[in-house]
Design a protein around this motif. Structure first.
Motif, PDB file in Angstrom:
ATOM      1  N   ALA A  97       1.164   6.766  -6.624  1.00 57.67           N
ATOM      2  CA  ALA A  97       0.086   7.660  -6.936  1.00 57.67           C
ATOM      3  C   ALA A  97       0.635   9.274  -6.815  1.00 57.67           C
ATOM      4  CB  ALA A  97      -1.071   7.324  -6.096  1.00 57.67           C
ATOM      5  N   ARG A  98       1.208   9.603  -5.753  1.00 60.88           N
ATOM      6  CA  ARG A  98       1.535  10.823  -5.491  1.00 60.88           C
ATOM      7  C   ARG A  98       2.565  11.371  -6.499  1.00 60.88           C
ATOM      8  NH1 ARG A  98       5.066  11.149  -0.037  1.00 60.88           N
ATOM      9  NH2 ARG A  98       6.454  10.940  -1.475  1.00 60.88           N
ATOM     10  N   GLY A 132      -1.236   2.301  -8.427  1.00 57.82           N
ATOM     11  CA  GLY A 132      -0.805   3.707  -8.215  1.00 57.82           C
ATOM     12  C   GLY A 132      -1.470   4.557  -9.308  1.00 57.82           C
ATOM     13  N   VAL A 135      -5.235   5.069  -8.489  1.00 61.22           N
ATOM     14  CA  VAL A 135      -5.397   5.993  -7.344  1.00 61.22           C
ATOM     15  C   VAL A 135      -5.305   7.407  -7.928  1.00 61.22           C
ATOM     16  CG1 VAL A 135      -4.555   6.753  -4.962  1.00 61.22           C
ATOM     17  CG2 VAL A 135      -4.837   4.307  -5.616  1.00 61.22           C
ATOM     18  N   THR A 148       0.798  -1.144   0.013  1.00 64.02           N
ATOM     19  CA  THR A 148      -0.088  -0.186  -0.158  1.00 64.02           C
ATOM     20  C   THR A 148       0.783   1.195  -0.004  1.00 64.02           C
ATOM     21  OG1 THR A 148      -1.313  -1.413   1.509  1.00 64.02           O
ATOM     22  CG2 THR A 148      -2.022   0.812   1.086  1.00 64.02           C
ATOM     23  N   GLY A 149       1.952   1.237   0.879  1.00 64.73           N
ATOM     24  CA  GLY A 149       2.663   2.438   0.755  1.00 64.73           C
ATOM     25  C   GLY A 149       3.428   2.752  -0.499  1.00 64.73           C
ATOM     26  N   THR A 187      -8.471  10.027  -7.999  1.00 62.11           N
ATOM     27  CA  THR A 187      -8.318  11.112  -7.368  1.00 62.11           C
ATOM     28  C   THR A 187      -8.436  12.362  -7.990  1.00 62.11           C
ATOM     29  OG1 THR A 187      -6.425  10.246  -6.111  1.00 62.11           O
ATOM     30  CG2 THR A 187      -6.861  12.364  -5.916  1.00 62.11           C
ATOM     31  N   THR A 197       2.242   1.877  -3.478  1.00 59.44           N
ATOM     32  CA  THR A 197       1.125   2.261  -4.475  1.00 59.44           C
ATOM     33  C   THR A 197       0.835   3.868  -4.091  1.00 59.44           C
ATOM     34  OG1 THR A 197       0.166   0.170  -3.969  1.00 59.44           O
ATOM     35  CG2 THR A 197      -1.135   1.875  -4.941  1.00 59.44           C
ATOM     36  N   LEU A 198       0.737   4.232  -2.854  1.00 54.77           N
ATOM     37  CA  LEU A 198       0.446   5.516  -2.435  1.00 54.77           C
ATOM     38  C   LEU A 198       1.682   6.454  -3.008  1.00 54.77           C
ATOM     39  CD1 LEU A 198      -1.403   5.152   0.915  1.00 54.77           C
ATOM     40  CD2 LEU A 198      -2.482   5.698  -1.297  1.00 54.77           C
ATOM     41  N   ARG A 199       2.747   6.118  -2.711  1.00 55.14           N
ATOM     42  CA  ARG A 199       3.906   6.930  -3.314  1.00 55.14           C
ATOM     43  C   ARG A 199       3.803   7.010  -4.890  1.00 55.14           C
ATOM     44  NH1 ARG A 199       7.136   3.821   0.501  1.00 55.14           N
ATOM     45  NH2 ARG A 199       8.307   2.863  -1.112  1.00 55.14           N
TER      46      ARG A 199
END
Lengths: 747, 240
Positions: free
Chosen positions: A19-20, A294, A297, A12-13, A301, A15-17
């Protein structure tokens, strides 16, 4: 397909990085910001102004309409305004009396009605008492010579009034002297404001005339009572007569969500390939699923941001124009939350669809070529939302896009069917997962990355090698199909015009079609081996014993759980629902009930939920996750019963599903679960059928009563024995996987 | 071997029977005309494609069975690889470091070092979209080294670059050699290859026709330059 196995675990971490980083890229691009912020900020106020001036006055939505009236000279101007003012005063006076009379009639002595004093505005209904303001000017005050007709023609005035004064006749005694006048109104053809003004003039003059007639009768000493008194009360049909604007909002919202997602979806897939940065990603030791997650997301968003901006701008415009009450009715927090949830789920669905399509494209241009037909197809459902009489039904609730648009309309109108809302959300989410798993299959595969063509074929091509257990995307795909069919087909047996026995047989047949034929077809197409793909293998003999023990001893606990979960009022509600069909239940022979309610569900549901689904999920997750997710899904399917949402069944059914899942996990076979399910359902069906006989023997429990503790304790013994048997069983799962892995490597 | 499904449904074999070894601190040039199968060979070594049959090993790890581990051991440079238009070189390099699980402190230190080595410090915080081709190439060369791989694969590294740009690449290759990395370069520029490679493999129509150092090849073929060797090879094919 030759894509590499995704050995690194998706995180998850990470994936979020990812996505960022994607978001940083997208949001630095001014084109995105333009569609994201500027479009909604400009479009809605502009639309609002246009509608206010053109369409709205016709829809009687505005609280006031300004009508410009032209008369010949100053004298007539004075006469016109005096008549209008007097008419208005009389109308208001009459309204006041009517309201007071209504209040007197509705209020019971000793209690005060809260709403009686105020005019009640039905949510979504047009404002009836719409204020008309007249702006009057005289023709002779104009600098340019003109005619009344010309003024109306060229739009200088909405109406022109020609007033011809007659001689004053002899008036009855006591009547104030007033000139009698002939009014001719020039109305512009096709103008709503003009028509509205004309109507208002008529209303006020009528009031004046009426007052005059009453006075005449008073003076003559005649009774005021007329032979007939006609009054009307308008009753609005459900969902009808609602502001047409409400039907536009979900459509616009859906379109805007799509628009918001399109650019980032193309940019992050086809665009990335075109610029050559895709190779940076695929050559890194990160699984393709994580890379795609990623991107998903990020696209989601942006889509949600766009939709929110649009929603905010839309509401701000409505608020600024004073239309929020008439268009939306009473906004509640629940309603807003529901709309937002629907929007997010839809955005997720559409982002996934977009990603799966743009993943195939090799360039921006190619992606756009693919998306244009998709956008055009997506516009069609909009037509549905504009049909005010179209009610959402099972079929529409599982039709992608149409369901969102219709549900959005119903939500904003405040008449939402919670069952349908749940179906729309679940089906949309399932379609989204399906699209995402499809996207994962294509995304970054070497055929798409490097070969010159044929990627669409790759997508639909049957795999060359057979697989022991259905891959997760295949399982999700069949879950989406089964869910949709389940919703649509549930009502069919009762519509076939069969007798009760026939209906039972049909419903059993339906179970076979849904839970056996559908996954079988999917398995054959995707070359999943039958025996292993559905875990059709013989278990250790003792496992049969465990299954029987559980099948006969779990029901008291399920029953207790249901009794403790259900409230008294809900029980009454369910009873009345049950009473409608209970009569017919007695008519059916025992065998048909046993088939439809015990044998078919036991065999078919286990075949699908445990044999196919849990089996597939287990390949990618731990036993606990597989048992819990499949159990919850199993519970969800039991919540939806035809036209009702039996939410108290969720927990007991999900727990039952989990126990069945544990049995599957420990035995490695779908068969003991089938036996256990059959014993459980069969026992309950038998008890229900012979309820009277049992009661005659003095056995039985009255409804909604708790079981004696001794009964529960008694039932716990076989459960404990079964649990011990299962625990002591050889860990079948591992053995099975080992034995199946063997021939594959040999081949 | 690697074969693709062709447009007519028949399998098209891109690469067949290619085997060679590369030691650390050695530069190996995989040569051949366009369409010889160089890029496909490279992509298989990179773990981007699974070979239909056969295998490649890096540090004893198999590309076929452990592609993800291979990816950590290999750096990839190609002019076909782009840069992120809206990120600065610093942001892009940090992002790549994160993809390879390089600790942030180490990544920062490495970015500084590579900025000095490849000379992109002046524009390290400008967005990549506005950089020139040569500047982008420097960022890309740095990108491939962010995870400090022992093996480097370069695919047509000088394609589309001017003399200065090409020189940067040559220096880079020299640097990789001195750092003890094994370098494999795919190119069709035979003259360039002669300048920087220790050993050569001549690939034609998906199979390796010749393999060895320049003196070995000269002895084998009786030709002095790589270009001559290749032309003769082609002639043989035509005659046969």
């Amino acid at each position: 397909m030759t894509s590499s196995p995704d050995s690194p675990k998706p995180s998850t971490g990470r994936t979020l990085r990812l996505a960022r980083k994607e978001l940083r890229e997208i949001l630095r691009d001014r084109r995105t910001v333009l569609t994201l912020v500027l479009m909604p900020l400009l479009v809605y106020p502009l639309l609002g102004i246009i509608m206010r001036n053109g369409v709205l006055s016709n829809l009687s939505l505005l609280s006031s309409v300004k009508v410009v009236v032209c008369v010949e000279n100053e004298g007539q101007m004075a006469l016109f305004s005096a008549a209008m003012l007097e008419g208005k005063r009389l109308l208001e006076e009459a309204d006041g009396t009517a309201a007071a009379a209504k209040q007197a009639a509705t209020s019971e002595p000793g209690e005060t009605s809260e709403s009686a004093g105020e005019p009640t505005v039905t949510p979504g209904l047009p404002v009836v008492s719409q204020e008309v303001e007249f702006e009057i000017y005289a023709l002779d005050a104009q600098e340019q010579p003109s005619t009344l007709q010309a003024e109306v023609e060229n739009g200088g005035a909405d109406l022109a009034v020609v007033i011809r004064t007659d001689e004053v006749p002899d008036l009855p005694e006591g009547m104030f002297a007033r000139q009698f006048v002939d009014w001719t109104v020039l109305q512009r053809d096709g103008s709503s404001v003009s028509a509205r003004g004309y109507k208002e003039i008529g209303r006020r003059l009528d009031a004046f005339n009426e007052k005059y007639r009453e006075l005449l009768m008073d003076t003559a000493g005649l009774p005021k009572q007329l032979p007939f008194d006609l009054a009307t009360e308008t009753v609005s049909a459900e969902g009808d007569g609602v502001s047409p604007l409400v039907t536009f909002i979900p459509l616009v919202l859906v379109l805007m969500t799509m628009t918001g997602a399109v650019y980032p979806a193309i940019d992050l897939t086809a665009g990335e390939r075109e610029r050559g940065t895709m190779e940076i990603l695929v050559s890194a030791p990160v699984s393709r699923m994580t890379l795609l997650a990623g991107k998903f997301v990020a696209v989601l968003t942006v889509a949600v941001l766009t939709a929110s901006m649009n929603l905010l701008s839309m509401f701000a415009t409505l608020f600024a124009l004073g239309l929020e009450g008439s268009v939306l009715g009473n906004l509640s927090v629940t309603m807003i939350v529901q709309v937002v949830v629907l929007m997010v789920v839809f955005a997720a669905f559409f982002s996934a669809v977009l990603l799966s399509i743009t993943s195939i494209a090799r360039s921006f241009k190619e992606a756009q070529a693919y998306l244009i037909p998709l956008m055009l197809i997506s516009l069609t459902p909009g037509v549905f939302s504009l049909m005010p009489n179209l009610k959402i039904n099972s079929l529409l609730a599982v039709t992608p896009l149409v369901n969102t648009v219709l549900m959005g309309r119903d939500l904003l109108q405040g008449n939402v069917d919670l069952l349908m809302f749940a179906v729309v959300l679940v089906s949309t989410a399932l379609y989204g997962m399906m699209a995402l798993s499809l996207a994962a299959r294509i995304f970054g595969s070497d055929a798409v990355l490097y070969s010159s063509g044929g990627s669409w074929n790759d997508l639909l091509r049957r795999p060359e090698q057979s697989s022991a257990v259905a891959p997760l995307p295949v399982a999700l795909f069949s879950l989406a199909i089964v869910f949709s069919l389940f919703i649509v087909a549930q009502g069919i047996p009762s519509r076939l015009g069969l007798n009760t026995t026939g209906q039972f047989v049909a419903s059993g047949g339906l179970s076979i079609l849904l839970f056996v034929a559908t996954p079988l077809a999917v398995a054959v197409i995707s070359r999943v081996r039958m025996s292993s793909g559905f875990a059709l293998r013989s278990p250790q003999p003792l496992m049969w014993v465990a299954a029987v023990l559980l099948g006969f001893s779990l029901w008291p606990f399920v029953y207790e759980l249901e009794v403790s979960l259900i409230s008294q009022s809900r029980l009454e509600e369910l009873k009345s629902l049950y009473d409608q069909i209970a009569v017919k239940l007695d008519e059916a022979p025992f065998w048909s009930k046993l088939f439809a309610l015990a044998i078919a569900p036991a065999v078919c549901e286990e075949f699908f939920f445990r044999g196919f689904l849990q089996n597939a999920v287990r390949q990618r997750t731990t036993a606990v996750v597989a048992v819990v997710t499949t159990g919850v899904l199993f519970g969800l399917f039991h919540v939806i019963v035809r036209d009702a949402l039996m939410y108290e069944r969720l927990l007991p059914s999900a727990l039952m599903g989990m126990v069945l899942g544990i049995v599957f996990e420990r035995t490695g076979s779908v068969l003991p679960g089938m036996l256990m399910h059959l014993c459980h359902n069969g026992f309950l069906v038998t008890v229900a059928h012979y309820e009277d006989t049992f009661a005659a023997w003095g056995i039985g429990i009255s409804e909604n009563q708790h079981l004696p503790l001794t009964a529960l304790a008694g039932a716990a013994v076989p459960i404990l024995i079964a649990g011990w048997l299962l625990k002591a069983a050889r860990p079948e799962q591992e053995n099975r996987l080992l034995s199946e892995a063997q021939p594959e490597t040999a081949a | 071997m690697k074969s693709f499904p062709g447009s007519d449904g028949q399998a098209v074999t891109a690469v067949n029977d290619v085997s060679f070894e590369v030691a650390s601190s050695e530069v190996f040039a995989l040569l051949g005309p366009n369409g010889a199968g160089k890029t496909t060979t490279l992509r298989m070594m990179l773990g981007l494609m699974q070979p239909t049959s056969g295998d490649a090993f890096i540090d004893g790890r198999s590309v076929a069975s452990d592609p993800e581990a291979i990816k950590k051991l290999v750096g990839f440079v190609s002019t076909s690889v782009g840069v992120y238009q809206w990120l600065s070189p610093r942001e892009m390099l940090s992002f790549v470091a994160d993809l390879y699980d390089v600790p942030p402190a180490e990544a920062t230190e490495r970015i500084e070092r590579l900025a000095d080595l490849l000379g992109f410090r002046d524009y390290i915080d400008r967005r990549c979209g506005v950089l020139s081709t040569g500047q982008k190439q420097r960022v890309n060369l740095a990108r491939a080294l962010m995870h400090d791989p022992p093996v480097m694969l370069l695919d047509e590294p000088t394609q589309g670059l001017d003399i200065v740009g090409s020189q940067v690449v040559f220096d880079y290759i020299q640097h990789l050699r001195t750092e003890g990395r094994a370098v494999i370069i795919c190119t069709h520029r035979l003259d360039e290859a002669e300048r920087f490679a220790d050993r050569f493999g001549l690939l034609h129509e998906g199979s390796l026709k010749l393999c060895g150092s320049l003196p070995q090849l000269q002895q084998q073929t009786g030709q002095s330059s790589l270009t001559d060797m290749f032309l003769r090879l082609l002639q043989h094919e035509v005659l046969a």
